[in-house]
Design an enzyme around this catalytic site. Structure first.
Site, short mmCIF file in Angstrom:
data_model
loop_
_atom_site.label_atom_id
_atom_site.label_comp_id
_atom_site.label_asym_id
_atom_site.label_seq_id
_atom_site.Cartn_x
_atom_site.Cartn_y
_atom_site.Cartn_z
N CYS A 100 -14.70 49.49 42.72
CA CYS A 100 -13.78 48.57 41.80
C CYS A 100 -12.87 47.97 42.82
O CYS A 100 -13.29 47.13 43.67
CB CYS A 100 -13.23 49.44 40.96
SG CYS A 100 -12.83 48.30 39.38
N HIS A 159 -17.82 51.39 37.91
CA HIS A 159 -17.45 52.90 38.13
C HIS A 159 -18.52 53.79 38.21
O HIS A 159 -18.87 54.54 37.16
CB HIS A 159 -16.49 53.33 37.37
CG HIS A 159 -15.26 52.58 37.45
ND1 HIS A 159 -14.21 53.07 38.33
CD2 HIS A 159 -14.55 51.41 36.96
CE1 HIS A 159 -12.94 52.25 38.41
NE2 HIS A 159 -13.56 51.21 37.48
N GLU A 177 -19.09 56.47 39.25
CA GLU A 177 -18.86 57.93 39.11
C GLU A 177 -18.72 58.30 37.63
O GLU A 177 -18.94 59.60 37.15
CB GLU A 177 -17.17 58.19 39.72
CG GLU A 177 -16.20 57.78 38.94
CD GLU A 177 -15.65 56.26 39.21
OE1 GLU A 177 -16.92 55.39 39.83
OE2 GLU A 177 -14.66 55.73 39.25
N1 GLN Z 1 -6.96 46.28 39.85
C1 GLN Z 1 -8.22 45.90 40.09
C2 GLN Z 1 -8.65 44.82 38.82
O1 GLN Z 1 -8.16 44.91 37.65
C3 GLN Z 1 -9.45 46.90 40.13
C4 GLN Z 1 -9.43 47.86 39.21
C5 GLN Z 1 -9.99 49.21 39.25
O2 GLN Z 1 -10.10 49.45 40.28
N2 GLN Z 1 -10.40 49.87 38.29
O3 GLN Z 1 -9.67 44.16 38.83
#
Ligand code: GLN
Length: 542
Positions: A386, A511, A513
């Site tokens: 992410c 994600h 994970e």
């Molecule tokens: N802050 C980033 C976004 O909102 C990444 C979010 C995250 O790592 N879950 O896109």
């Protein structure tokens, strides 16, 4: 074995004495035992806080926010349930005081209480009971974990609902289990049962009589101590179950429960047929965690590094992938702000690989970018998740494409915002529940690290973000050698990036994970650990 399909049994798990005893693991472990005995099971968590969900909470406050397929931002205990059950849960599995009151107040505003005074009992408790019964008739067992510690003001309405459920359904359909703590006092060499007695007494004052006690303790309890607890707390002696501090791993808890026959006690009390749970595969999985052949050390680069619960699912995914690779995975928490001070070499040079994790806000960003640059230039296995992908794109744009002002518009508005707010996000003002949340499909390109790992052209992974790769810069990135190996089905969103000519350099906007499960793990984590092991071996030989 849905022999009693319409007659769901409810198992309540409460916690006493102190928090963080592992109610989530205990609930998940009981779920696993019953599931492996052939019963259908789901697990629900009722959280006593007033936030509608943990989505707006700081990870330091509440640990990781766990996201389900249907896009609910939930408590991290749902992660334990999914990992152990090997099943995907939904927003129906996590409820908060905030949600319950929201529902009741909205109903009141619509005038649906027909002039009545709206009260905690029965209106709030009825709303709670309705939620507790969402899987009624659909599962053999519904395990309900009540958040908080018995004695807290906040959990009272949930405990009252639990009391009423027992009253409504009777003792063959509702079983109360209490997890408590039995401290060992070093100076006197004694084990103390008084806190447990008090905690059970408090529960009884609320009208709840626990029939099984799970006793968390440093060591196994002696027969005398168990008899004493049984006598003072009014439970049968065989229903006092040990949960000694897991010496190696929390994944041993189901095995400890099985050894003590907890499944039989539960089935007996609820009048269900005894079946021995099959934990053969699970046991092999745990044995490899306890006695692995290999070892690698991975740096988890992030901002919330003092509090490991902030990265709960990532840490668990590493344990799973480690077991599958027959390797211990040591995780070094690396605060990216420190990299900004002392440089990447000093903080990560000794590692076998790095994972740059998810996050929000500007602090520590430059340290992450330095770490990624180091991994890219030194052939160190790299895995970005992410925000980790977003930082990798910024690093590549700045240092390979020559876009010196490359940045994410989350942190700085420049003319080179290679990461930018998604179109769909631009008009949104509210913070709660408004990100791109939940499972979305992605299409994987052939002959890529991603394809090699997944062995599939189409995947589904869970998201929680507002920003994405800015398509205005996609071609420049590609022309300079970045491979966009996963895209949304319409091609609009970049889901996975990677670099060829590197042992392992991959980052994902989602994600992974959150979908790693015991025994099977997650393909990307498995591939990452495999490459870290391979590179480590190469280094040792040279
Ligand atoms: N802050 C980033 C976004 O909102 C990444 C979010 C995250 O790592 N879950 O896109």
């Amino acid at each position: 074995m849905n022999n009693n399909q319409t007659l769901t049994r409810y198992i309540f798990i409460t916690g006493g004495v102190l928090s963080s005893l592992g109610k989530g693991i205990a609930s998940a472990s009981i779920g696993l035992l019953l599931k492996q005995s052939g019963y259908s099971v789901t697990i629900m968590k009722f959280d006593p806080y007033i936030n509608v969900d943990p989505g707006t909470m700081n990870p330091f406050q509440h640990g990781e926010v766990y996201v389900t397929d249907d896009g609910a931002e939930t408590d991290l205990d749902l992660g334990h349930y999914e990992r152990f059950l090997g099943e995907s849960l939904s927003k129906k599995n996590n409820h908060t005081t905030g949600q319950v009151y929201f529902e009741v107040i909205e109903k009141e505003r619509r005038g649906e209480y027909l002039g009545k005074t709206v009260q905690v009992i029965p209106h709030i408790t009825d709303a709670i009971k309705n939620r507790m019964k969402l899987f009624d008739g659909k599962k053999d067992f519904v395990i309900i974990e009540i958040g908080g510690t018995v004695g807290d003001i906040e959990s009272l309405p949930f405990l009252e609902a639990q009391r009423q459920m027992y009253l409504d359904l009777g003792r063959k359909r509702v079983l109360n289990i209490h997890l408590t703590y039995v401290p060992y006092i070093k100076s006197s060499g004694e084990v103390k049962t008084k806190p447990t007695q008090h905690s059970v007494k408090t529960l009884m004052e609320y009208g709840i009589r626990p029939e099984i006690l799970l006793c968390r303790s440093e060591n196994k309890l002696t027969k005398e101590i168990k008899s004493k607890i049984a006598l003072f707390c009014s439970v049968e002696e065989n229903s006092v179950i040990d949960v000694p501090d897991a010496t190696h791993t929390t994944y041993e808890v189901p095995l400890t429960f099985k050894q003590q026959g907890l499944h039989n006690i539960i089935l007996e009390k609820l009048g269900m047929k005894h079946v021995e749970p099959n934990l053969d595969e699970f046991k092999k999985f745990v044995d490899r965690i306890k006695r692995p052949t290999y070892e690698v050390t991975i740096g988890l680069v992030g901002k919330y590094t003092q509090y490991r619960d902030s990265y709960k699912s990532i840490i668990e995914a590493f344990i799973h992938a480690g077991s599958i690779n027959n390797s211990r995975v040591n995780i070094e928490m690396i605060n990216s702000e420190e990299i900004e001070v002392v440089g990447a070499e000093a903080k990560i040079g000794h590692l076998d690989g790095i994972l740059v994790g998810p996050g929000f806000g500007k602090r520590g960003i430059e340290g992450k970018i330095l770490a990624i640059k180091y991994a890219r230039e030194h052939n160190m296995p790299f895995f970005g998740i992410c925000l980790g992908l977003q930082c990798a794109v910024i690093e590549f744009a700045r240092n390979v494409c020559g876009l010196k002002n490359a940045h994410s518009s989350e942190f700085e508005k420049t003319t080179q915002n290679v990461i930018d707010l998604m179109e769909t996000q631009k008009s949104i003002k509210n913070k709660g529940g408004t990100m791109r949340l939940g499972a979305y499909p992605a299409i994987i390109a052939e002959n890529t690290i991603a394809y090699k790992a997944y062995q599939s052209y189409e995947i589904s992974e869970r998201h929680r973000h507002r920003y994405e790769v800015n398509n205005q810069f996609r071609q420049i990135l590609i022309d300079n050698g970045l491979v966009c190996s996963g895209l949304s089905p319409n091609g609009e969103l970049v889901e996975i990036i990677e670099l060829p000519n590197h042992p392992f350099f991959i980052a994902v906007q989602f994600h992974p994970e959150l979908k790693s499960r015991v025994i099977t793990g997650h393909p990307l984590f498995i591939a990452f650990i495999k490459s870290a092991l391979r590179e480590k071996r190469k280094k040792e030989k040279s």
